[in-house]
Design a protein around this motif. Structure first.
Motif, PDB file in Angstrom:
ATOM      1  N   PRO A  62       0.817  -1.232   0.000  1.00 29.77           N
ATOM      2  CA  PRO A  62       0.000   0.000   0.000  1.00 29.77           C
ATOM      3  C   PRO A  62       0.842   1.270   0.000  1.00 29.77           C
ATOM      4  O   PRO A  62       0.743   2.120   0.889  1.00 29.77           O
ATOM      5  N   ILE A  63       1.676   1.415  -1.028  1.00 32.66           N
ATOM      6  CA  ILE A  63       2.538   2.584  -1.170  1.00 32.66           C
ATOM      7  C   ILE A  63       2.026   3.415  -2.346  1.00 32.66           C
ATOM      8  O   ILE A  63       1.896   2.886  -3.458  1.00 32.66           O
ATOM      9  N   PRO A  64       1.702   4.689  -2.131  1.00 38.31           N
ATOM     10  CA  PRO A  64       1.230   5.520  -3.248  1.00 38.31           C
ATOM     11  C   PRO A  64       2.220   5.483  -4.407  1.00 38.31           C
ATOM     12  O   PRO A  64       3.429   5.601  -4.212  1.00 38.31           O
ATOM     13  N   GLU A  98      -2.411  13.600  -5.519  1.00 38.93           N
ATOM     14  CA  GLU A  98      -1.175  13.993  -6.196  1.00 38.93           C
ATOM     15  C   GLU A  98      -0.009  14.028  -5.223  1.00 38.93           C
ATOM     16  O   GLU A  98       1.080  13.510  -5.508  1.00 38.93           O
ATOM     17  N   TRP A  99      -0.217  14.638  -4.051  1.00 41.14           N
ATOM     18  CA  TRP A  99       0.871  14.730  -3.074  1.00 41.14           C
ATOM     19  C   TRP A  99       1.232  13.357  -2.514  1.00 41.14           C
ATOM     20  O   TRP A  99       2.408  13.063  -2.281  1.00 41.14           O
ATOM     21  N   ALA A 100       0.236  12.530  -2.298  1.00 41.55           N
ATOM     22  CA  ALA A 100       0.519  11.184  -1.795  1.00 41.55           C
ATOM     23  C   ALA A 100       1.342  10.395  -2.806  1.00 41.55           C
ATOM     24  O   ALA A 100       2.304   9.698  -2.443  1.00 41.55           O
ATOM     25  N   VAL A 127       6.365   8.035  -4.726  1.00 41.46           N
ATOM     26  CA  VAL A 127       7.394   7.888  -5.758  1.00 41.46           C
ATOM     27  C   VAL A 127       8.765   8.258  -5.200  1.00 41.46           C
ATOM     28  O   VAL A 127       9.770   7.585  -5.487  1.00 41.46           O
ATOM     29  N   MET A 128       8.829   9.312  -4.391  1.00 42.56           N
ATOM     30  CA  MET A 128      10.106   9.689  -3.772  1.00 42.56           C
ATOM     31  C   MET A 128      10.608   8.580  -2.854  1.00 42.56           C
ATOM     32  O   MET A 128      11.807   8.270  -2.829  1.00 42.56           O
ATOM     33  N   PHE A 129       9.697   7.983  -2.109  1.00 39.72           N
ATOM     34  CA  PHE A 129      10.085   6.870  -1.236  1.00 39.72           C
ATOM     35  C   PHE A 129      10.612   5.699  -2.057  1.00 39.72           C
ATOM     36  O   PHE A 129      11.633   5.083  -1.716  1.00 39.72           O
ATOM     37  N   LEU A 130       9.932   5.393  -3.156  1.00 38.61           N
ATOM     38  CA  LEU A 130      10.356   4.272  -4.001  1.00 38.61           C
ATOM     39  C   LEU A 130      11.715   4.550  -4.636  1.00 38.61           C
ATOM     40  O   LEU A 130      12.555   3.641  -4.735  1.00 38.61           O
ATOM     41  N   LEU A 131      11.954   5.794  -5.054  1.00 35.80           N
ATOM     42  CA  LEU A 131      13.257   6.142  -5.623  1.00 35.80           C
ATOM     43  C   LEU A 131      14.359   6.018  -4.570  1.00 35.80           C
ATOM     44  O   LEU A 131      15.461   5.528  -4.863  1.00 35.80           O
ATOM     45  N   ALA A 132      14.052   6.454  -3.331  1.00 34.17           N
ATOM     46  CA  ALA A 132      15.037   6.330  -2.253  1.00 34.17           C
ATOM     47  C   ALA A 132      15.316   4.858  -1.940  1.00 34.17           C
ATOM     48  O   ALA A 132      16.468   4.462  -1.728  1.00 34.17           O
TER      49      ALA A 132
END
Length: 458
Positions: A400-402, A428-430, A435-440
């Motif tokens: 359950p990750i946006p 949009e913000w979620a 996406v930032m979390f997934l890139l990290a």
């Protein structure tokens, strides 16, 4: 293995699996009349593509680490809804936009991707089972390792394991699956002995294993052998076959050492390359003695270096193959797929709660390495590995990750509870945060992979 072979094997695994995943989204969307504006294998700059008569742009993109379907009404490939998309379109175009479909249709379109990966894994396992038979290994102890946790706890040769920590045991795979994931755990083990059930507390030991390619992993170990020392076949130019061995022979003694498991055979033969050993085998109730010269072969050791080992060219009989029909094969395919999902969930929980090291997380480099390794072992290993990666894609996408399919399903669950969708700006913000979390996370696992490479001492 060369770099080109590894890259080729990696793309051969990931490319079709991404296409299958995205086809799940695309086909269900098309079923409900939703227009797909783009179908991309990979992210980033388009390398090649074409536009079909429905207006869908099919393309191959530069970064081959995934893919996406962008439906009408999506602001970007992460499927963030475009708040202004409906303002300047006709009612007919609006009817083709993803965000204006009924909730249940949107949920099915999103769920179709992971479901397709799951069904592919089921199909592969079912096909193997149907054509090869279902391998059943009875959970009856045939031997113990030198420092066996099970033997120290009171288990004995001939015991049949009935359950571990309350979970029923049907065959050896049930034992292996639980034990591997629960290193250092203390659990009750119930065995059947002389017609009675005996309950014994066992502390699962920890063992480091090597995959034969220099990669190590930490797993749980009971120090039990279940394999019977029965000959199932022969390698080409087998010294054992030349000496008089036959399929079905049970090895009971090597020189003056009794043998109770095939691991005993390996332990006696491997260190004695170039020697001639006296084997006693049991055949149709009669004992036969054969003198077998032990061949020398080169195999990689735990550090990936070539090492001379002894071999006599016999194949172990690992359990028995039970023929199954197509429906039973499919049922077994589902069972094994859901067992893998359960193991992944257990492993993730252990990492989150600090029971396993984050170093065990792997990224694209490890997947590429494993792809090349399995490719070198033959098509059966490679296809089985593809099934494993397919079920991994299903599992990861359902988190359950946006930005992932599971994140969108979480939005829809909230919409169902609230009886209205979350506002577009919140989504949009979620999604941006996700996406930032997934890139990290991708950066972290990639660094993890690089540090584990042999050039860095990993």
């Amino acid at each position: 293995m060369g770099v080109l072979t590894t890259v080729f094997a990696f793309l051969l695994v990931l490319g079709p699996l991404v296409v299958i995943h995205e086809l799940g989204h695309y086909l269900v969307g098309r079923l409900f009349g939703v227009k797909a504006e783009a179908f991309s294998v990979g992210f980033g700059k388009e390398l090649a593509g074409w536009t079909d008569r429905r207006g869908t742009r099919w393309k191959l993109s530069a970064l081959p680490l995934g893919g996406y379907v962008q439906f009408a009404g999506d602001m970007n490939p992460a499927s963030a809804p475009d708040s202004g998309a409906a303002a300047s379109v006709s009612p007919q175009e609006r009817a083709q936009m993803f965000q204006f479909q009924p909730l249940w249709q949107r949920a099915l379109i999103v769920f179709a991707g992971p479901l397709t990966n799951l069904l592919l894994c089921v199909a592969i396992f079912a096909a193997f089972t149907f054509f090869q038979g279902n391998r059943v290994i009875e959970p009856v102890i045939s031997d113990f390792a030198e420092h066996s946790a099970a033997k120290a706890a009171g288990l004995a040769i001939g015991d049949r394991i009935v359950s571990i920590d309350g979970q029923g045991v049907g065959d050896v795979q049930d034992v292996a699956r639980y034990v591997m994931l629960h290193a250092d755990g203390r659990v009750p083990v119930v065995v059947e002995r002389a017609g009675k059930q005996v309950r014994l507390p066992v502390t699962i030991a920890t063992r480091e294993i090597d995959d034969g390619f220099g990669k190590k992993a930490r797993i749980g170990d009971l120090g039990i052998a279940f394999d019977q020392p029965v000959v199932a076949g022969f390698a080409p130019d087998s010294p054992a076959k030349a000496a008089g061995f036959a399929v079905g022979d049970r090895i009971v003694r090597i020189d003056d050492v009794d043998v109770t498991s095939f691991q005993d055979v390996v332990g006696q033969v491997q260190p004695r390359a170039g020697q001639t050993l006296r084997f006693t085998v049991l055949r149709e109730g009669a004992r036969h003695v054969f003198l077998v010269p032990v061949q020398k072969a080169m195999r990689p050791d735990g550090e990936g270096k070539a090492k001379a080992v002894g071999m006599i060219g016999v194949e172990a009989q690992i359990g028995r193959l039970v023929p199954v029909g197509p429906f039973k094969a499919v049922a077994i395919g589902f069972d094994r797929s859901f067992e893998l999902l359960s193991d992944m969930l257990t492993g993730l929980r252990q990492i989150v709660f600090g029971e396993r090291s984050v170093k065990e997380l792997g990224g694209p480099i490890k997947i590429a390495q494993a792809s090349g390794q399995q490719f070198s072992l033959g098509w059966e290993n490679f296809v089985g590995f593809a099934a494993f990666i397919s079920i991994n894609l299903a599992f990861i996408n359902l988190l359950p990750i946006p930005g992932l399919d599971g994140g969108h399903l979480a939005f829809y669950a909230a919409e169902w509870v609230r009886r209205k969708p979350l506002d577009v700006r919140s989504q949009e913000w979620a999604i941006r945060t996700g996406v930032m979390f997934l890139l990290a996370l991708m950066l972290f696992v990639t660094v993890n992979d690089i540090v584990a490479l042999p050039i860095f001492g990993g």
